[in-house]
Enzyme design. Structure first.
Site, PDB file in Angstrom:
ATOM      1  N   GLU A 293       0.348  -1.011   5.784  1.00  0.00           N
ATOM      2  CA  GLU A 293       1.481  -0.365   6.450  1.00  0.00           C
ATOM      3  C   GLU A 293       1.215   1.107   6.692  1.00  0.00           C
ATOM      4  OE1 GLU A 293       5.251   1.592   7.294  1.00  0.00           O
ATOM      5  OE2 GLU A 293       3.952   2.007   5.590  1.00  0.00           O
TER       6      GLU A 293
ATOM      7  N   ASP B 198       0.838  -1.199   0.000  1.00  0.00           N
ATOM      8  CA  ASP B 198       0.000   0.000   0.000  1.00  0.00           C
ATOM      9  C   ASP B 198       0.875   1.253   0.000  1.00  0.00           C
ATOM     10  OD1 ASP B 198       0.794  -0.798   2.623  1.00  0.00           O
ATOM     11  OD2 ASP B 198      -0.694   0.515   3.521  1.00  0.00           O
TER      12      ASP B 198
HETATM   13 ZN   LIG Z   1       6.719   2.868   3.560  1.00  0.00          ZN
END
Ligand SMILES: [Zn+2]
Length: 422
Positions: free
Chosen positions: A153, A88
């Protein structure tokens, strides 16, 4: 051809294939939020399948899958090396400000363009190919290699790395972690600061501004409180001896300032206090009855969350009209691995061999998923492309740096796995 030469051969002769993959990855919108990484995960699975590498998908959130691929070396027992990258990326932001489609993957002047190419499609792609090349030579490796390609993340990792470590610890914890978040090729990151977010609410009686003796001013108190909070930047960190000696080295300080901007070497080792928002008052001639401050403290290695909270409580003892709330309670501490760990040696040596100067060991100002491993006692190291432009408009990554990062990770992983003893 030696095995190492074989690796160098693939790194060199398969450049078009590596760039083609990175380009296709860059063309997939994985902006988070919403963080849909299903198509990107398909792309990674296709490469693994093409190489005959088994993999599993763990998707506690259906739209945010995590991939785990792992193999045993054929040369006997050894250590378990884990590679970690995320799928992501930051949201596009103001689309109109971009001069290209943020998902174009266009190549111009040696750079590949697109949102997330720096953070961290370049790095995650590098780890995929490093893993593939190591797998081809698995007969000569000791121990085990695991690739973790995660989601979530950019929104904290709860459903990505944190989930894997909590629920699949025996598969992903390992003995050492390599991560390729954008660090800049002149530094290797062995630790990171953490953040502590507090919201202060000041409530007084307020009233008419011609009658300040009757009601008090929340804004006036806020001004004094801000000064007291800023004074916490002077807290002295209790750094582990090896960290202190490493960060004291002049060449390390120079690398920090060069990579992160002049003054960064100071900021890196102290508490920083950002008064992010300050809202109080309704009208110019009214005494503000309420003022709310949101404050972002960044804590260096050697300053605990508890020690800052204790200082804050000490300050608030002088402000009975102020209440405080911790946002994101239970967050991580600043975390650090041994900067003299064997893996640091491999990264520095291979970095120097490829670029002509040695990357220096530093602590990161921002956070990465490596903290989840460090907080479990597993050493983790970050080496990646320049962070310049990360999360900004017209983000793009240097293809020369992409190849460099891929080479350094591949060779460092190799060195770690061939020298390793059970
Ligand atoms: Zn990163």
């Amino acid at each position: 051809m030696s095995a190492r030469d074989q690796l160098l051969h693939w790194l060199d002769t398969e450049r078009d294939h590596q760039v083609d993959f990175l380009q296709r990855f860059a063309r997939i919108d994985t902006a988070n939020p919403p963080g849909d990484t299903t198509r990107a995960a398909d792309l990674f699975r296709a490469v693994l399948e093409g190489e005959g590498i088994a993999h599993r998908t763990e998707a506690p959130l259906a739209h945010a899958p995590n991939l785990i691929a792992s193999f045993e070396g054929g040369a006997g027992r050894g250590r378990h090396l884990v590679l970690n990258g995320h799928l992501d990326v930051f949201p596009v932001g103001d689309r109109a400000a971009w001069s290209r489609d943020p998902w174009s993957g266009e190549i111009a002047d040696g750079r590949l363009h697109g949102r997330g190419t720096v953070d961290m499609k370049c790095g995650t792609t590098a780890l995929l190919f490093a893993f593939v090349y190591l797998h081809r030579l698995r007969a000569e490796l000791k121990g085990r290699v695991t690739l973790t390609v995660v989601s979530d993340e950019e929104t904290g990792g709860k459903w990505g790395t944190a989930w894997l470590i909590e629920n699949r610890a025996n598969q992903v914890l390992g003995d050492c972690v390599l991560n390729s978040e954008p660090s800049g090729v002149a530094t290797v990151r062995f630790g990171e600061k953490c953040m502590l977010w507090l919201r202060f609410k000041i409530a007084v009686k307020g009233g008419h501004s011609a009658y300040p003796h009757t009601g008090g001013s929340a804004n006036k108190l806020a001004a004094a409180l801000v000064q007291d909070l800023l004074a916490l930047e002077a807290m002295a960190p209790d750094e582990p001896e090896i960290v202190r000696r490493t960060l004291d080295r002049p060449e390390v300080q120079k690398a920090i300032d060069q990579s992160l901007g002049a003054g960064a070497s100071g900021v890196l080792r102290r508490v920083s206090v950002n008064i992010g928002t300050l809202q109080g008052g309704v009208k110019i001639n009214m005494l503000p009855a309420e003022c709310v401050l949101e404050v972002d403290f960044r804590l260096p290695v050697g300053v605990t969350r508890a020690s800052v909270l204790e200082k804050v409580r000490g300050i608030l003892a002088h402000y009975p009209m102020v209440s405080v709330e911790e946002l994101l309670p239970g967050g991580p501490e600043a975390n650090v691995s041994d900067p003299t760990h064997e893996m640091m040696g491999h990264l520095v040596r291979n970095g120097a061999e490829a670029q002509g100067f040695a990357p220096q060991p530093i602590v990161s100002l921002g956070g990465t998923d490596t903290r989840f491993w460090r907080l479990k006692g597993v050493p983790a190291f970050v080496y990646g492309c320049s962070p310049a432009g990360m999360g900004g408009v017209d983000e793009s990554v240097s293809l020369a740096e992409f190849h460099h990062v891929l080479r350094v990770h591949t060779l460092s992983a190799w060195d770690y796995l061939v020298t390793s003893a059970a």
